[in-house]
Enzyme design. Structure first.
Site, PDB file in Angstrom:
ATOM      1  N   CYS A   1       0.810  -1.212   0.000  1.00 57.85           N
ATOM      2  CA  CYS A   1       0.000   0.000   0.000  1.00 57.85           C
ATOM      3  C   CYS A   1       0.843   1.263   0.000  1.00 57.85           C
ATOM      4  CB  CYS A   1      -0.987  -0.013   1.166  1.00 57.85           C
ATOM      5  SG  CYS A   1      -0.271   0.181   2.813  1.00 57.85           S
ATOM      6  N   ASP A   2       2.023   1.254   0.607  1.00 56.28           N
ATOM      7  CA  ASP A   2       2.885   2.440   0.618  1.00 56.28           C
ATOM      8  C   ASP A   2       3.183   2.922  -0.793  1.00 56.28           C
ATOM      9  OD1 ASP A   2       3.239   0.538   2.718  1.00 56.28           O
ATOM     10  OD2 ASP A   2       5.041   1.540   3.434  1.00 56.28           O
ATOM     11  N   ALA A   3       3.284   1.976  -1.722  1.00 52.29           N
ATOM     12  CA  ALA A   3       3.643   2.303  -3.105  1.00 52.29           C
ATOM     13  C   ALA A   3       2.656   3.261  -3.741  1.00 52.29           C
ATOM     14  CB  ALA A   3       3.738   1.030  -3.938  1.00 52.29           C
ATOM     15  N   LEU A   4       1.437   3.323  -3.229  1.00 56.09           N
ATOM     16  CA  LEU A   4       0.434   4.193  -3.818  1.00 56.09           C
ATOM     17  C   LEU A   4       0.680   5.656  -3.481  1.00 56.09           C
ATOM     18  CD1 LEU A   4      -2.754   1.982  -3.452  1.00 56.09           C
ATOM     19  CD2 LEU A   4      -1.261   2.284  -5.440  1.00 56.09           C
ATOM     20  N   PHE A   5       1.574   5.922  -2.556  1.00 56.20           N
ATOM     21  CA  PHE A   5       2.079   7.286  -2.366  1.00 56.20           C
ATOM     22  C   PHE A   5       3.337   7.519  -3.190  1.00 56.20           C
ATOM     23  CE2 PHE A   5       4.767  10.505  -0.484  1.00 56.20           C
ATOM     24  CZ  PHE A   5       3.891  11.535  -0.218  1.00 56.20           C
TER      25      PHE A   5
END
Length: 346
Positions: free
Chosen positions: A151-155
């Protein structure tokens, strides 16, 4: 803990039009935190590489402050970062963490129009848009080096591509960001809970209270990335309404999960097991909700109390010298959550 550089997302709510949030006092708080951070970096050195995702997260807030500061000083500090990096992204070229810094390069290019600022990042982005991206997002075989599987990758990734579209006028980067966003969302988003899992390792895990495992800062990463993407996306874009729908769903859910201390704790559905305030995830979420109020996607009256409590929690977590406290340590989210250390260094 000294490696976390998220502090500025907590100050990115400066433009929220809530009457109880005074622009002058918020600006003063932002400047205090900004000056402490630069002074600390310049005095003690950088704990992480200047291309690192931790630094990339800081730059997003520093750029926001630079636009408000009425001085070129902060822009020049960020340009120096780019010069020190030779305007290169990180080592693993298809790893979203290693091109988060592309957001900074693209935003600076939009101001100064220097081709060297985006040359390396554009080269990477040109390869991203033609790759098939057909792999499963299951957390194995170093999938994170090729896909947005956590999910971090979506930032880190989508806003970088979106800001490159804003810089160049070429829609293909934003279109690819949208396509890959929805691939990750289809895999990681729990429609019932309206929250994102960190990655596939957490699909079947449970908290001590039996709840599903959703990381506070992880969902902060997502909703902050979501509004950065929306801020660059024309309302005429084919996926704009779809993004708005997701944004409103997450905002409504997160508002109900805010704790009495004004923050969102490390575990969203089992906050009692991690009772300390946590400011990095809170900063991301506060920024995202304030952006929604400013852009009339969220009703002010409904979110006023949430924003007031969150800003009070963030403000009271800052030392007089500008150091932000109560930041969750960098490391393994949800597997080895550490206790938050009051007034820790970021």
């Amino acid at each position: 803990m000294r490696k976390i550089l998220f502090l500025f997302l907590c100050s990115y709510v400066v433009s929220v039009q809530a009457q109880s949030l005074k622009p002058d006092s918020i600006f003063a708080q932002m400047k205090n935190v900004a000056d402490w951070q630069w002074k600390t970096l310049e005095t003690n050195g950088w704990k992480n590489p200047k291309k690192d995702w931790t630094s990339g997260a800081m730059y997003t807030g520093m750029m926001a402050f630079a636009k408000l500061a009425n001085t070129d000083t902060y822009y020049q500090k960020l340009i120096q970062v780019g010069e020190d990096n030779k305007w290169k992204i990180g080592h693993y070229r298809h790893f979203a963490d290693d091109y988060c810094v592309g957001q900074l390069y693209s935003e600076l290019y939009s101001i100064y129009k220097r081709p060297e600022y985006i040359a390396d990042f554009k080269s990477l982005a040109d390869s991203v848009v033609i790759l098939p991206h057909t792999e499963s997002l299951e957390w194995k075989k170093s999938i994170q080096l090729r896909e947005w599987a956590w999910c971090d990758a979506l930032f880190m990734g989508p806003p970088a591509l979106a800001y490159l579209t804003q810089a160049t006028g070429d829609a293909k980067y934003l279109d690819k960001a949208s396509e890959l966003w929805w691939k990750s969302t289809a895999y990681l988003y729990d429609k019932d809970e309206r929250l994102f899992y960190r990655d596939s390792r957490y699909f079947d895990k449970k908290e001590k209270n039996g709840a599903k495992v959703f990381w506070g800062r992880g969902n902060g990463w997502v909703i902050a990335g979501l509004v950065r993407l929306l801020s660059t996306m024309p309302q005429s874009h084919r996926d704009y309404k779809r993004f708005v729908k997701l944004y409103k769903a997450m905002s409504g859910r997160l508002a109900k999960l805010q704790q009495a201390d004004g923050t969102w704790h490390a575990s969203l559905l089992d906050p009692e097991s991690y009772p300390s305030k946590e400011t990095s995830g809170t900063g991301f979420i506060t920024y995202a909700m304030a952006w929604g109020v400013n852009n009339k996607l969220l009703p002010y009256r409904k979110y006023k109390t949430t924003l007031d409590k969150a800003w009070a929690a963030l403000s009271t977590s800052v030392h007089p010298d500008g150091k932000l406290g109560y930041v969750q340590a960098q490391g393994q989210p949800l597997i080895k959550w550490g206790m938050m250390i009051p007034m820790c260094t970021v």
